[in-house]
Design a protein around this motif. Structure first.
Motif, short mmCIF file in Angstrom:
data_model
loop_
_atom_site.label_atom_id
_atom_site.label_comp_id
_atom_site.label_asym_id
_atom_site.label_seq_id
_atom_site.Cartn_x
_atom_site.Cartn_y
_atom_site.Cartn_z
N VAL A 34 4.39 10.85 4.93
CA VAL A 34 3.47 11.95 4.59
C VAL A 34 2.82 11.66 3.25
O VAL A 34 1.62 11.87 3.05
CB VAL A 34 4.22 13.29 4.57
CG1 VAL A 34 3.30 14.42 4.15
CG2 VAL A 34 4.82 13.59 5.92
N PHE A 35 3.63 11.18 2.31
CA PHE A 35 3.09 10.85 0.99
C PHE A 35 2.07 9.73 1.08
O PHE A 35 1.02 9.79 0.44
CB PHE A 35 4.25 10.45 0.06
CG PHE A 35 3.82 10.11 -1.33
CD1 PHE A 35 3.96 8.82 -1.81
CD2 PHE A 35 3.27 11.06 -2.15
CE1 PHE A 35 3.55 8.51 -3.09
CE2 PHE A 35 2.86 10.76 -3.44
CZ PHE A 35 3.01 9.47 -3.91
N PHE A 37 0.25 9.02 3.66
CA PHE A 37 -0.95 9.63 4.27
C PHE A 37 -1.73 10.39 3.21
O PHE A 37 -2.98 10.31 3.16
CB PHE A 37 -0.51 10.57 5.40
CG PHE A 37 -1.65 11.32 6.03
CD1 PHE A 37 -1.77 12.69 5.88
CD2 PHE A 37 -2.61 10.65 6.77
CE1 PHE A 37 -2.82 13.38 6.45
CE2 PHE A 37 -3.66 11.34 7.35
CZ PHE A 37 -3.77 12.70 7.20
N GLY A 38 -1.03 11.10 2.35
CA GLY A 38 -1.70 11.81 1.26
C GLY A 38 -2.42 10.86 0.33
O GLY A 38 -3.53 11.13 -0.13
N ILE A 39 -1.79 9.71 0.05
CA ILE A 39 -2.42 8.72 -0.81
C ILE A 39 -3.72 8.21 -0.17
O ILE A 39 -4.75 8.06 -0.84
CB ILE A 39 -1.46 7.54 -1.06
CG1 ILE A 39 -0.31 7.98 -1.95
CG2 ILE A 39 -2.18 6.35 -1.67
CD1 ILE A 39 -0.65 8.08 -3.40
N ILE A 41 -5.65 9.73 2.00
CA ILE A 41 -6.68 10.78 1.95
C ILE A 41 -7.21 10.92 0.53
O ILE A 41 -8.42 11.04 0.29
CB ILE A 41 -6.09 12.12 2.44
CG1 ILE A 41 -5.66 12.01 3.90
CG2 ILE A 41 -7.09 13.24 2.25
CD1 ILE A 41 -6.80 11.77 4.86
N ALA A 42 -6.28 10.91 -0.43
CA ALA A 42 -6.69 11.06 -1.82
C ALA A 42 -7.60 9.92 -2.25
O ALA A 42 -8.56 10.13 -2.99
CB ALA A 42 -5.45 11.11 -2.72
N ALA A 43 -7.31 8.73 -1.76
CA ALA A 43 -8.11 7.58 -2.16
C ALA A 43 -9.54 7.73 -1.71
O ALA A 43 -10.49 7.52 -2.48
CB ALA A 43 -7.51 6.29 -1.57
N LEU A 45 -11.11 10.48 -0.87
CA LEU A 45 -11.78 11.62 -1.51
C LEU A 45 -12.16 11.28 -2.95
O LEU A 45 -13.28 11.56 -3.40
CB LEU A 45 -10.85 12.83 -1.49
CG LEU A 45 -10.67 13.52 -0.15
CD1 LEU A 45 -9.68 14.66 -0.25
CD2 LEU A 45 -12.00 14.02 0.39
N THR A 46 -11.21 10.70 -3.67
CA THR A 46 -11.47 10.35 -5.06
C THR A 46 -12.58 9.31 -5.16
O THR A 46 -13.46 9.40 -6.03
CB THR A 46 -10.20 9.78 -5.72
OG1 THR A 46 -9.09 10.56 -5.35
CG2 THR A 46 -10.32 9.78 -7.21
N GLY B 199 -5.88 11.21 -7.75
CA GLY B 199 -5.29 10.80 -6.48
C GLY B 199 -3.89 11.36 -6.28
O GLY B 199 -3.55 11.83 -5.19
N LEU B 200 -3.10 11.34 -7.33
CA LEU B 200 -1.73 11.86 -7.21
C LEU B 200 -1.74 13.36 -6.95
O LEU B 200 -0.95 13.86 -6.14
CB LEU B 200 -0.94 11.54 -8.48
CG LEU B 200 -0.42 10.11 -8.58
CD1 LEU B 200 0.23 9.86 -9.93
CD2 LEU B 200 0.55 9.79 -7.46
N ILE B 202 -4.10 15.10 -5.47
CA ILE B 202 -4.54 15.36 -4.09
C ILE B 202 -3.45 14.96 -3.11
O ILE B 202 -3.19 15.67 -2.12
CB ILE B 202 -5.85 14.59 -3.81
CG1 ILE B 202 -6.98 15.13 -4.68
CG2 ILE B 202 -6.24 14.71 -2.34
CD1 ILE B 202 -8.27 14.35 -4.58
N SER B 203 -2.81 13.83 -3.37
CA SER B 203 -1.77 13.39 -2.42
C SER B 203 -0.60 14.36 -2.42
O SER B 203 -0.02 14.64 -1.37
CB SER B 203 -1.30 11.99 -2.77
OG SER B 203 -0.73 11.96 -4.04
N VAL B 206 -1.66 17.31 -0.37
CA VAL B 206 -1.56 16.99 1.06
C VAL B 206 -0.10 17.00 1.48
O VAL B 206 0.25 17.50 2.56
CB VAL B 206 -2.21 15.62 1.34
CG1 VAL B 206 -1.92 15.16 2.76
CG2 VAL B 206 -3.71 15.69 1.11
#
Lengths: 406, 755
Positions: A34-35, A37-39, A41-43, A45-46, B199-200, B202-203, B206
């Motif tokens: 999950v983390f 996956f969050g990374i 998505i964050a990448a 978006l950022t 990024g951290l 947002i992650s 999520v």
């Protein structure tokens, strides 16, 4: 100023992988997935946010382009300004747009793309509120007047998933000079009347050996110049003035009276008549350059087109003007056959008549006792100098010096 | 250019982290040594003084060999669970091969992709903290490498394009130079930090909102986390792997005497966890069996509200009551560990516990969830009276809860022990109850002494403890092997007691032996898990017996100590938090978090509004503004806000003007503000002024581009020169004229005029 976003193929792969990881994270009791996956998505978006903000503040202006030369690199410089207060710009590419709005209004013939292959300037970094200069190196392939229209600056920083571009219009013109061909130095000596020393005297005094005149002594004159006999007669110091040697002179005549479609050529020499004419122009330019380097006064006459003959002058900038005139020749204009009527006379200058395909006997009849040198573009191979050894290095040095001057 | 030079080394470091991460995830330390050494050597081989790279054909052969190896591995093992580890190992070898190859832009891209696959494969294998640390390092370094990779691509592209576009006859091709502004490394670092932080955040967002339990059971998440506990609620003598030698801190325990002073007991503290009273000889397993009379009481703690009594009626705690304060470290469990006998409980959180009267066991009611409390306190009475025990245990305490032990061998052994110690098997028939209880205790003491004698050896190495099929491990221990660990000793004693009719039960928990004088508390580690015996010593009371040789236990504990113990607590604490907060984060935790955030937010907003309302009322009352006072105050508030906004805007504008013009000193800003307005108008019309260009030259350039406004622009610039450098004050008429001129320029350029 137009802004565009282009989704690249890696972005599609990236999104597919992110979806896969998301499905795996939902399927397995593993918070690390999950983390991750969050990374992912964050990448994205950022990356989108940063790149969007970055390109909002970019401004690009093309600085006045200098003239180029066929076969030599043409440097086109750009001023890139970053108007962001906090964010720096990275990894920018600046390139000329092949089709801009300005180009559609103007004549299509002088668009830059017909003269040189595309090139781009790479800018690694522009700090906040800074301006940097980048350059793109073009290699012109034919001479003429080119038009630079639209500019585009793009970047796929930071992650390379989306390419953002900003385009603007800035119309500018520049000249591409003809190619300079290294010619044999003997050609020049063959047309110089009475050798390199010239056969006329200048109209101003100098350090020569011939008598020019006499005048009164002025403080600072050399005692060796004193005419003792006259001084004894007039009871005041009298100085003898000598002549100044005049430089040799050369006029290059470019004979373009014959229309292109009437030129005779062999495919071994050139693929078409226009190429022969271009070679002739290059030969003319080469002669002018070579003569100027040897200290000649040079002038140019173009027969067949509406170009006024230039006076005989000396100096680098005069030659640059002549080269510019050659670069701006429009060969599509109708030709006028004036015979030898345009030929200057009584110049006491060497004459080189360059024709594309064959010599014109009507020209050069009144060129003086030494006669004119008639050459054609088809003789290019025999006229070209051998660049091996020291002569090549000298030519290279001169070329770099000319680039520095330009 | 320095930035670009760092890229190859950082990409190499990233590859090493990915390789190490995968090996740590699969706990293949041999593979880590081999692969890590190969990978590390690749830098010297390829980038060293005589750098050599692998030819393409050799790399292809190695790739095929790795593929065949992976395929054969998959065919031989075949399990679906092994696919990820096989794919991961195959990717690992691919990465190493790629490290030895020559690297262009494409090769670097492939290398980065392979490292990402490696880390993902590792994440599928484990949730350990050590791997998570490597993953975090990979993410942070990976961000930097990815950014540098983009610049590397740009540079290579420019370089290749310049080379290919140059004609063959070109004598000299100008090299590509990296055009930069001031201090690019600093700007790059700033950008990296901003992106990493964003990024951290947002992650994590999520992570928090990602739905759990959709396609899998939530209990599996907790199960992953619960594996980290060292305590077990049953004893399995057939499994030799149950003894933990981990030095990880489970929790700390501070013992306060009745006066509240921290003390250290002369004997090790035995902290009860589970009470096991039923034995299966075939399985060799002790479990808990609840009698029908056993009752369960529910104890509600409200964090900070003090101790909740466990007894009914509540026990008098004024006498002989010690307080035990437990702080959880790396262990996560729902069991309360307390020495005998607990009388009241306090917790720093609102929780509901169950108190089983028969065993005096305490548990958190949130069954499958990790015990997330960090601190609790239990009041205990080591020498509890019968009345106290009756209040605690109720009638269930008086009920016999154990059966006998039907084994002739055990009975024979028990009789031998009693015979050797001249103890009668049965007490006198007419003896009072007190005598009978003492007799039973003396029998139990004899058995404990026998087990603590040299005839029995304590060891955790059970490789020679062989059992035939259907063998009873306890009987084997007593009669054949005579060596084992604490569970064997406790089981043997319980068996001996039961065989002669003495009620005994097994208790598992922890033994606190290590005392930290500076912190004045006991440190209990996972290796301190222990088992002992309780023997009924009265109608409601039980006595504790530990048949494990105490000297051996102490010596074993001392031998396990190392200098790392002083620093372990930091790592254990982080690992506990990791397991608790991250690994065990499930849908229930999401719901709790949402409730806290939502409720907390609403409560805070409500509190703020109420505070404002009270303030307004106080001001209204102080100034006696009357019924319309609120309206007046509202107007004042609006005026204040407008004033603040105006001040901020003016400050920003003056700063902008100073920055644009480079103004220093006492020149009034308003006198030169018109020039900044002109520049703003021209910028809006895509005619920005370069910083390096003087104003008049810029005006001339604008006139060339837009002749219709050339004169006006020049007029404004000349006025600026007069004011700025000629010290000519700007009159009101001039200011109005210039404003009009600038507005006209804006109109001619069709842009918005400045305000």
């Amino acid at each position: 100023m137009n802004r565009r976003y282009h989704v690249r193929f890696p972005a599609i792969i990236y999104i597919a992988l992110a979806v896969l990881v998301g499905v795996a994270a939902a399927n397995r009791p593993n918070n690390l997935l999950v983390f991750i996956f969050g990374i992912l998505i964050a990448a994205i978006l950022t990356s989108g946010l940063v790149s969007g903000v970055m390109m909002l503040g970019v401004r690009v202006v093309r600085l006045d382009p200098r003239h180029g030369r066929v076969g030599e690199p043409l440097s086109v410089r750009y001023a890139i300004t970053n108007r962001n207060r906090w964010l720096a710009l990275f990894n920018l590419q600046v390139e000329e747009m092949p089709d801009g709005r300005a180009e559609k209004r103007a004549s299509p013939g002088d668009a830059w793309k017909g003269y040189m292959a595309p090139a781009s300037a790479w800018i690694m970094h522009v700090g906040p509120l800074e301006t940097v200069h980048g350059e793109a190196i073009f290699w012109p392939t034919r001479r003429g007047r080119i038009r630079l229209g639209g500019l585009r600056v793009w970047s796929s920083f930071p992650l390379g998933l989306i390419r953002k571009s900003v385009s603007t219009t800035q119309e500018q013109f520049t000249l591409i000079y003809p190619e300079l061909i290294p010619l044999k130095l003997e050609l020049l000596r063959a047309v110089t009347p009475s050798g390199s020393g010239g056969s006329r005297m200048s109209r101003s005094p100098g350090q020569g050996s011939d008598y020019f005149g006499m005048r009164e002594y002025k403080p600072g004159d050399s005692i060796r110049q004193v005419s003792w006999r006259r001084t004894a007669t007039l009871d005041q110091p009298i100085i003898i003035e000598r002549t100044r040697p005049s430089p040799p002179r050369l006029r290059v005549v470019l004979n373009l009276q014959r229309p292109t479609d009437q030129l005779r050529f062999d495919t071994a020499d050139a693929p078409d008549g226009r190429t022969l004419e271009e070679v002739a122009i290059s030969l003319a330019a080469s002669f002018l350059q070579m003569a100027e380097r040897q200290g000649y006064e040079v002038g140019l006459t173009v027969l067949g087109l509406d170009e006024r003959p230039t006076p005989l002058r000396k100096g680098h900038w005069h030659v640059q003007k002549l080269l510019g005139a050659l670069a701006a020749l429009q060969l599509d204009q109708p030709r006028r056959d004036s015979g030898g009527g345009q030929m200057p006379d009584a110049e006491r200058a060497g004459l080189v008549i360059i024709s594309p395909d064959r010599a014109d006997p009507r020209l050069g009849a009144s060129s003086g006792p030494d006669g004119a040198l008639q050459i054609t573009a088809r003789q290019l191979k025999s006229l070209r100098a051998d660049l091996s050894g020291a002569s090549a290095s000298r030519l290279n040095q001169r070329s770099r010096r000319e680039q520095a001057l330009a | 250019m320095n930035l670009l030079r760092r890229f190859p080394m950082l990409a190499f470091a990233l590859s090493l982290i990915a390789i190490a991460g995968f090996c740590v995830a699969t706990e293949s330390f041999g593979l880590l040594v081999v692969a890590g050494a190969l990978a590390a050597m690749s830098w010297y081989v390829t980038e060293g003084p005589r750098g050599r790279t692998l030819p393409r054909w050799v790399a292809n052969i190695l790739l095929i060999a790795a593929l065949l190896n992976a395929t054969s591995e998959w065919v031989l093992r075949g399990g679906a669970d092994d696919v990820t580890s096989i794919v991961g190992r195959f990717t690992l070898w691919l990465t190493i091969i790629k490290l030895y190859e020559g690297k262009g832009v494409r090769d670097y891209g492939q290398l980065l992709a392979l490292t990402a696959v490696l880390m993902t494969a590792g994440a599928l294998q484990t949730v350990q903290l050590s791997y998570a640390i490597l993953l975090l390092a990979y993410v942070l370094l990976g961000l930097v490498v990815l950014l540098l990779f983009q610049m590397h691509i740009g540079y290579e592209r420019a370089r290749v394009l310049r080379r290919t576009e140059a004609p063959e006859s070109a004598r000299f091709v100008p090299p590509v130079l990296a055009v930069t502004g001031r201090n690019p490394p600093r700007a790059f670092a700033s950008l990296g930090v901003v992106m990493a932080c964003g990024g951290l955040v947002i992650s994590l967002a999520v992570f928090v909102i990602f739905p759990r339990g959709l396609l899998h059971s939530d209990s599996m998440l907790s199960g992953l986390a619960r594996r980290t506990t060292g305590f077990s609620e049953d004893v399995r003598l057939n499994e030799s792997t149950r003894i933990s030698e981990s030095r990880r801190e489970a929790f700390t325990l501070q013992m306060l005497d009745p006066g509240g002073t921290p003390i250290r007991f002369p004997e090790p503290l035995r902290l009860r966890g589970a009470v096991l009273n039923q034995y299966s000889p075939r399985e060799g397993r002790w479990v808990t069996s609840r009698s029908a009379q056993s009752t369960v009481r529910y104890i509600q703690t409200r964090g900070g509200d003090g101790f909740v009594p466990l007894g009914s009626p509540p026990v008098d705690e004024r006498v002989n009551t010690y307080t035990q304060i437990v702080t959880m470290r790396s262990m996560a469990t729902e069991t309360i560990f307390a020495s005998y006998a607990p009388v009241s409980l306090a917790c720093d959180d609102n929780r509901v516990f169950t108190f089983e009267t028969a065993t005096l066991g305490l548990r958190d009611t949130r069954g499958n969830q990790l015990g997330a409390y960090s601190r609790y306190a239990v009041r205990v009475q080591p020498f509890a009276s019968a009345a106290t025990m009756r209040a605690l245990a109720g009638e269930a305490g008086a009920q016999p809860s154990v059966a006998g032990y039907h084994s002739d061998l055990v009975l024979a052994e028990a009789k031998r022990v009693l015979r050797d110690r001249s103890l009668e098997l049965f007490p006198p028939e007419n003896a009072p109850a007190e005598v009978k209880w003492r007799h039973r205790l003396s029998i139990a003491r004899a058995f404990a002494d026998e087990l603590q004698s040299s005839r029995y050896v304590y060891t955790t190495d059970l490789s020679d403890f062989t059992l035939a099929r259907d063998d009873d491990p306890t009987v084997a221990f007593l009669t054949r092997h005579r060596f084992g660990h604490c569970e064997h000793f406790a089981s043997a004693m319980a068996a001996l007691c039961r065989s002669v009719g003495v009620e005994a039960r097994l208790v598992t928990g922890f033994i606190a032996m290590e005392y930290d004088e500076s912190a004045q508390h006991y440190i209990v580690r996972e290796s301190n898990a222990h088992a002992w015996v309780e023997v009924r010593s009265g109608d409601y009371t039980w006595a504790t017996f530990d048949p494990t040789p105490p000297d051996t236990l102490q010596a074993l504990n001392d031998s396990r100590r190392s200098w790392i113990d002083h620093w372990r607590w930091m790592y254990d604490r982080i690992e506990f938090t990791w397991n608790n907060r991250f690994v065990g984060f499930d849908s229930a935790t999401q719901a709790t978090l949402a409730e806290r955030v939502g409720g907390g937010w609403r409560a805070q907003v409500g509190g703020v509004i109420e505070s404002i309302r009270q303030f307004i009322s106080q001001v209204n009352a102080f100034f006696r503004l009357g019924p319309a006072g609120s309206i007046w105050l509202g107007l004042v508030g609006v005026v204040v806000v407008v004033a603040i906004i105006t001040v901020v805007k003016l400050t920003r504008r003056s700063a902008q003007i100073r920055r644009r013009i480079g103004l220093h000193g006492r020149m009034p800003i308003r006198d030169v503000a018109f020039y900044v307005d002109l520049l703003t108008v021209l910028e809006r019309a895509r005619l920005p002024k370069p910083e390096w260009q003087p104003p008049l030259e810029f005006a001339a350039a604008v006139a060339r581009q837009r002749p219709e406004i050339g004169e006006q622009v020049r007029d404004v610039v000349e006025s600026f020169y007069r004011v700025r450098y000629g010290a000519v004050p700007l009159s009101a008429a001039d200011a109005a004229r210039l404003r009009g001129t600038i507005a006209a320029v804006a109109g001619a350029l069709r842009v918005r005029p400045p305000r």
